[in-house]
Design a protein around this motif. Structure first.
Motif, PDB file in Angstrom:
ATOM      1  N   SER A 149      44.039  32.589  37.925  1.00  0.00           N
ATOM      2  CA  SER A 149      44.096  33.206  39.250  1.00  0.00           C
ATOM      3  C   SER A 149      44.284  34.710  39.093  1.00  0.00           C
ATOM      4  CB  SER A 149      45.259  32.615  40.058  1.00  0.00           C
ATOM      5  OG  SER A 149      46.502  32.976  39.472  1.00  0.00           O
ATOM      6  N   SER A 165      45.601  40.674  43.392  1.00  0.00           N
ATOM      7  CA  SER A 165      44.166  40.383  43.499  1.00  0.00           C
ATOM      8  C   SER A 165      43.318  41.638  43.588  1.00  0.00           C
ATOM      9  CB  SER A 165      43.903  39.509  44.723  1.00  0.00           C
ATOM     10  OG  SER A 165      44.281  40.185  45.912  1.00  0.00           O
ATOM     11  N   ASN A 169      39.518  41.565  41.982  1.00  0.00           N
ATOM     12  CA  ASN A 169      38.480  41.589  43.014  1.00  0.00           C
ATOM     13  C   ASN A 169      37.585  42.820  42.875  1.00  0.00           C
ATOM     14  OD1 ASN A 169      39.132  39.167  44.279  1.00  0.00           O
ATOM     15  ND2 ASN A 169      40.605  40.118  45.655  1.00  0.00           N
ATOM     16  N   LYS A 172      35.190  42.004  40.176  1.00  0.00           N
ATOM     17  CA  LYS A 172      34.173  41.080  40.677  1.00  0.00           C
ATOM     18  C   LYS A 172      33.141  41.814  41.524  1.00  0.00           C
ATOM     19  CE  LYS A 172      35.195  38.231  43.990  1.00  0.00           C
ATOM     20  NZ  LYS A 172      35.730  37.088  44.790  1.00  0.00           N
ATOM     21  N   ALA A 179      33.911  34.745  39.774  1.00  0.00           N
ATOM     22  CA  ALA A 179      35.008  33.841  40.095  1.00  0.00           C
ATOM     23  C   ALA A 179      34.468  32.645  40.854  1.00  0.00           C
ATOM     24  CB  ALA A 179      36.080  34.546  40.920  1.00  0.00           C
ATOM     25  N   HIS A 181      35.385  29.678  43.598  1.00  0.00           N
ATOM     26  CA  HIS A 181      36.314  29.522  44.726  1.00  0.00           C
ATOM     27  C   HIS A 181      36.638  28.038  44.887  1.00  0.00           C
ATOM     28  CE1 HIS A 181      38.303  31.167  48.258  1.00  0.00           C
ATOM     29  NE2 HIS A 181      37.877  30.119  48.947  1.00  0.00           N
ATOM     30  N   ASP A 186      40.468  32.078  44.446  1.00  0.00           N
ATOM     31  CA  ASP A 186      39.478  32.521  43.462  1.00  0.00           C
ATOM     32  C   ASP A 186      40.056  32.338  42.061  1.00  0.00           C
ATOM     33  OD1 ASP A 186      37.449  33.186  45.158  1.00  0.00           O
ATOM     34  OD2 ASP A 186      37.962  35.312  45.279  1.00  0.00           O
ATOM     35  N   SER A 218      28.243  31.553  41.510  1.00  0.00           N
ATOM     36  CA  SER A 218      29.399  31.538  40.604  1.00  0.00           C
ATOM     37  C   SER A 218      29.599  30.172  39.963  1.00  0.00           C
ATOM     38  CB  SER A 218      30.663  31.957  41.366  1.00  0.00           C
ATOM     39  OG  SER A 218      30.894  31.099  42.471  1.00  0.00           O
TER      40      SER A 218
END
Length: 262
Positions: A149, A165, A169, A172, A179, A181, A186, A218
């Motif tokens: 995570s 995050s 993020n 990403k 990632a 989900h 994520d 993903s």
């Protein structure tokens, strides 16, 4: 029924203008309990009440009513005993009828809901087989234990714990990592992080993501990295991403070519 008994069913407004009558039965929904001495209220259903009395008594009570709808039934020259028996029967009929209509309405609503939720046609055996394979693949990917995570990454990489995050993020969004989900969270691939670089994304991963752009989502990339790859001699791409990144990039390009040629 006796010849001197005449029954009139009307709206309340019409009945009030029709003149005095001997007795009166009124059925309403959500009717309050009356306090008049000469007026009877028979309640057999929480939403229906049967009110009896003379027109004057009924009119007085209607002024205090918050009922949405009212059904009035009037009688000329009817004996009190007969009237009382009819009033009781009307109460029973009205209560039962409302219950039947409510039950029918609920059943119809349920049928409409079922039509919306259930597919118009039964799924084909092929579709069921594909769904089972997809579920199995996702379970295998998740059970591999190769996923972290954002909070896990923040702890390993020494990132800010106030908004763990934020940095994953950002990576990403920049296309440096992907990632999957699951369950509203994520999860990032641990094999995509370079331990020797402070758990930052492996540079070769960004190239693989670029190659698969528009071809694999993903989860599709997760399946590919997790699966045995013939181009890599049966090894999994995720096991070679750190040690042989160029070979993994070539395997990704080979995968894309196979997809293009069907």
């Amino acid at each position: 029924m006796r010849r001197d008994l005449r029954m009139q069913v009307s709206g309340v407004g019409q009945e009030a203008a029709s003149g005095w009558v001997m007795k009166h039965v009124l059925i309403s929904d959500n009717f309050n309990n009356p306090r008049g001495r000469n007026m009877n209220l028979i309640t057999d259903h929480p939403e229906v009440s049967t009110l009896t009395g003379t027109p004057k008594e009924v009119r007085a009570r209607l002024q205090q009513s918050d009922a949405e709808r009212v059904l009035a039934v009037t009688f000329d020259h009817i004996q009190p005993k007969v009237f009382n028996a009819l009033a009781e029967n009307f109460a029973n009929v009205a209560s039962s009828l409302v219950e039947v209509l409510i039950e029918r309405h609920d059943r119809e609503s349920l049928e409409r809901l079922a039509e919306v939720l259930v597919p118009r046609q039964p799924p084909s055996p092929r579709l069921l087989k594909e769904a089972a394979m997809l579920i199995g693949a996702r379970k295998a990917v998740l059970a591999s234990g190769d996923w972290l995570s954002a909070a896990d990454i923040a702890q390993l990489a020494g990132l800010s714990t106030r908004n763990p995050s934020a940095q994953p993020n950002k990576w990403k969004k920049q296309g440096w990592i992907f990632a999957i989900h699951h369950g509203g969270v994520d999860y990032f691939p641990s094999y995509g992080l370079d331990r020797d670089a402070g758990f930052r994304p492996i540079k070769a991963l960004a190239k693989v993501i670029e190659i698969f752009a528009g071809r694999k989502d993903s989860w599709g990339m997760a399946y590919w990295f997790f699966s045995d790859n013939s181009f890599l001699g049966g090894s999994k791409p995720q096991d070679l991403l750190a040690s042989a990144p160029e070979r993994v990039i070539e395997a990704a390009m080979d995968e894309v070519q196979e997809i293009a040629h069907g």
